[in-house]
Design a protein around this motif. Sequence first.
Motif, PDB file in Angstrom:
ATOM      1  N   VAL A  13      27.975  13.331  46.027  1.00 53.80           N
ATOM      2  CA  VAL A  13      29.346  13.263  46.528  1.00 53.80           C
ATOM      3  C   VAL A  13      30.300  12.657  45.503  1.00 53.80           C
ATOM      4  N   CYS A  14      29.746  12.057  44.439  1.00 50.30           N
ATOM      5  CA  CYS A  14      30.621  11.402  43.471  1.00 50.30           C
ATOM      6  C   CYS A  14      29.952  11.366  42.110  1.00 50.30           C
ATOM      7  N   ILE A  15      30.722  11.656  41.066  1.00 49.57           N
ATOM      8  CA  ILE A  15      30.280  11.448  39.694  1.00 49.57           C
ATOM      9  C   ILE A  15      31.479  10.965  38.888  1.00 49.57           C
ATOM     10  N   GLN A  16      31.283   9.888  38.154  1.00 48.45           N
ATOM     11  CA  GLN A  16      32.344   9.355  37.304  1.00 48.45           C
ATOM     12  C   GLN A  16      31.705   8.789  36.037  1.00 48.45           C
ATOM     13  N   GLN A  17      32.300   9.120  34.889  1.00 53.66           N
ATOM     14  CA  GLN A  17      31.719   8.705  33.615  1.00 53.66           C
ATOM     15  C   GLN A  17      32.796   8.172  32.693  1.00 53.66           C
ATOM     16  N   LEU A  18      32.450   7.140  31.948  1.00 58.69           N
ATOM     17  CA  LEU A  18      33.292   6.581  30.900  1.00 58.69           C
ATOM     18  C   LEU A  18      32.393   6.328  29.706  1.00 58.69           C
ATOM     19  N   VAL A  19      32.449   7.222  28.717  1.00 59.14           N
ATOM     20  CA  VAL A  19      31.562   7.177  27.545  1.00 59.14           C
ATOM     21  C   VAL A  19      30.115   7.120  28.051  1.00 59.14           C
ATOM     22  N   GLY A  20      29.406   6.032  27.827  1.00 52.96           N
ATOM     23  CA  GLY A  20      28.011   5.960  28.249  1.00 52.96           C
ATOM     24  C   GLY A  20      27.795   5.342  29.616  1.00 52.96           C
ATOM     25  N   ILE A  21      28.869   5.021  30.324  1.00 56.32           N
ATOM     26  CA  ILE A  21      28.756   4.436  31.661  1.00 56.32           C
ATOM     27  C   ILE A  21      28.862   5.563  32.680  1.00 56.32           C
ATOM     28  N   LEU A  22      27.847   5.722  33.496  1.00 58.46           N
ATOM     29  CA  LEU A  22      27.798   6.858  34.430  1.00 58.46           C
ATOM     30  C   LEU A  22      27.459   6.360  35.827  1.00 58.46           C
ATOM     31  N   LEU A  23      28.176   6.860  36.800  1.00 57.49           N
ATOM     32  CA  LEU A  23      27.905   6.537  38.197  1.00 57.49           C
ATOM     33  C   LEU A  23      27.774   7.828  38.991  1.00 57.49           C
ATOM     34  N   LEU A  24      26.681   7.963  39.713  1.00 62.29           N
ATOM     35  CA  LEU A  24      26.476   9.086  40.624  1.00 62.29           C
ATOM     36  C   LEU A  24      26.135   8.526  41.990  1.00 62.29           C
ATOM     37  N   VAL A  25      26.758   9.070  43.009  1.00 61.69           N
ATOM     38  CA  VAL A  25      26.494   8.640  44.378  1.00 61.69           C
ATOM     39  C   VAL A  25      26.035   9.850  45.180  1.00 61.69           C
ATOM     40  N   TYR A  26      24.906   9.690  45.862  1.00 61.88           N
ATOM     41  CA  TYR A  26      24.351  10.750  46.693  1.00 61.88           C
ATOM     42  C   TYR A  26      24.279  10.280  48.142  1.00 61.88           C
ATOM     43  N   VAL A  27      24.376  11.207  49.061  1.00 59.24           N
ATOM     44  CA  VAL A  27      24.155  10.913  50.477  1.00 59.24           C
ATOM     45  C   VAL A  27      23.153  11.917  51.021  1.00 59.24           C
ATOM     46  N   ARG A  28      22.498  11.537  52.103  1.00 63.76           N
ATOM     47  CA  ARG A  28      21.608  12.474  52.763  1.00 63.76           C
ATOM     48  C   ARG A  28      22.391  13.672  53.254  1.00 63.76           C
ATOM     49  N   THR A  29      21.771  14.829  53.147  1.00 65.55           N
ATOM     50  CA  THR A  29      22.455  16.071  53.515  1.00 65.55           C
ATOM     51  C   THR A  29      23.008  16.028  54.930  1.00 65.55           C
ATOM     52  N   ASP A  30      22.249  15.437  55.846  1.00 68.96           N
ATOM     53  CA  ASP A  30      22.710  15.414  57.231  1.00 68.96           C
ATOM     54  C   ASP A  30      23.888  14.463  57.437  1.00 68.96           C
ATOM     55  N   MET A  31      24.146  13.568  56.450  1.00 67.43           N
ATOM     56  CA  MET A  31      25.275  12.647  56.546  1.00 67.43           C
ATOM     57  C   MET A  31      26.517  13.177  55.844  1.00 67.43           C
ATOM     58  N   PHE A  32      26.353  14.219  55.052  1.00 72.91           N
ATOM     59  CA  PHE A  32      27.462  14.719  54.242  1.00 72.91           C
ATOM     60  C   PHE A  32      28.710  15.077  55.059  1.00 72.91           C
ATOM     61  N   PRO A  33      28.586  15.694  56.231  1.00 72.53           N
ATOM     62  CA  PRO A  33      29.804  16.039  56.996  1.00 72.53           C
ATOM     63  C   PRO A  33      30.623  14.826  57.416  1.00 72.53           C
ATOM     64  N   TYR A  34      30.031  13.650  57.378  1.00 78.30           N
ATOM     65  CA  TYR A  34      30.724  12.448  57.838  1.00 78.30           C
ATOM     66  C   TYR A  34      31.308  11.622  56.688  1.00 78.30           C
ATOM     67  N   VAL A  35      31.200  12.141  55.461  1.00 75.00           N
ATOM     68  CA  VAL A  35      31.746  11.456  54.281  1.00 75.00           C
ATOM     69  C   VAL A  35      33.164  11.961  54.030  1.00 75.00           C
ATOM     70  N   SER A  36      34.078  11.041  53.784  1.00 78.05           N
ATOM     71  CA  SER A  36      35.468  11.429  53.552  1.00 78.05           C
ATOM     72  C   SER A  36      36.125  10.467  52.559  1.00 78.05           C
ATOM     73  N   GLU A  37      37.343  10.804  52.170  1.00 75.86           N
ATOM     74  CA  GLU A  37      38.177   9.961  51.311  1.00 75.86           C
ATOM     75  C   GLU A  37      37.445   9.538  50.031  1.00 75.86           C
ATOM     76  N   ILE A  38      36.812  10.494  49.365  1.00 79.59           N
ATOM     77  CA  ILE A  38      36.072  10.194  48.132  1.00 79.59           C
ATOM     78  C   ILE A  38      37.067  10.053  46.976  1.00 79.59           C
ATOM     79  N   GLN A  39      37.029   8.922  46.305  1.00 76.23           N
ATOM     80  CA  GLN A  39      37.918   8.660  45.182  1.00 76.23           C
ATOM     81  C   GLN A  39      37.127   8.005  44.053  1.00 76.23           C
ATOM     82  N   THR A  40      37.602   8.181  42.830  1.00 75.00           N
ATOM     83  CA  THR A  40      36.967   7.548  41.674  1.00 75.00           C
ATOM     84  C   THR A  40      38.024   6.902  40.790  1.00 75.00           C
ATOM     85  N   ASP A  41      37.568   5.984  39.958  1.00 75.10           N
ATOM     86  CA  ASP A  41      38.444   5.346  38.982  1.00 75.10           C
ATOM     87  C   ASP A  41      37.594   4.887  37.810  1.00 75.10           C
ATOM     88  N   HIS A  42      38.236   4.667  36.669  1.00 77.08           N
ATOM     89  CA  HIS A  42      37.530   4.135  35.508  1.00 77.08           C
ATOM     90  C   HIS A  42      38.475   3.229  34.740  1.00 77.08           C
TER      91      HIS A  42
END
Length: 213
Positions: A13-42
Motif C-alpha cells: 500500500v506504500c513505497i517511499q524512497q530517499l537514496v538508500g532509505i526505503l520504506l514499504l508497507v504491506y497489509v493483508r489482502t482482506d484488510m486492503f479495502p479498509y485502508v484509506s488516506e495513504i500519504q508519504t513524505d521524505h
Amino acid sequence: NNRDATKPGYMKVCIQQLVGILLLVYVRTDMFPYVSEIQTDHLGVGVGRLGNKGAVACRLCVFDATFVFVNAHLAAHLEKVTKRNRNYRDILENMWFFDGNFSACGLLDGDLLIWLGDLNYRLDFPKTAFSRAVKLISQRKFSELLSKDQLTIARARNEAFTDGGLREAGRIEFAPTYKRALQMPMKKKSSSEPVIDDDDKMGNGEGSRGDNV
C-alpha cells in the motif's frame, strides 16, 4: 507458487524512497479495502539537505485508526550523538501530512507511530575499552552495556525519542553488533569505532528493536 490458498496474502500500500532509505508497507489482502488516506513524505537531513541521511514516512488509516511509519538514517560516527539528536528533532518537526479535513498533521498526530531505521547510536566506550565491551557482549551483560548506550542516555535526558510517548518496544535481550575485520580475530579495525551500530525500532506501541547485520 506454493502459498497456501486458504491463508490471506499481502498487498503493498506504500513505497517511499530517499537514496538508500526505503520504506514499504504491506497489509493483508482482506484488510486492503479498509485502508484509506495513504500519504508519504521524505526529508533529507544531510549536508545541503541531501538524502544520504534523512527519513521517509508513510501515513495511512485502517478503519478509523491512523498509523504512521518512519524509516530514518541518522548521522554516523561515535562522537556525533548530538547531531543524531538534532536529526531526530529535524525529522520530527519537518515531516507533514494532511488529515481527512485537509489540516496539517505531524508524525505524532496519529494513533500509532512506529519509528525504525539505522539510527546509528553507539555504545559509548572509549576505543581503549574495546576489549571490555566485547567481554560484556560475550557475557551477555546487556544491562551494563545499555548503561553506555547513547540512545538510552539520550532518552533518559529527554534529548531524543521520548516525544508522544515513544519508547523501546520491548526488552533488549540480544547482543549489539560491531565492526569486525573479516578473517581476523575479534578486534576493532584501525579506522572504526569499537561498538555498536544500532538499528532500532521504536514506537508508541508494540514492536521490537533489531540488529544491524
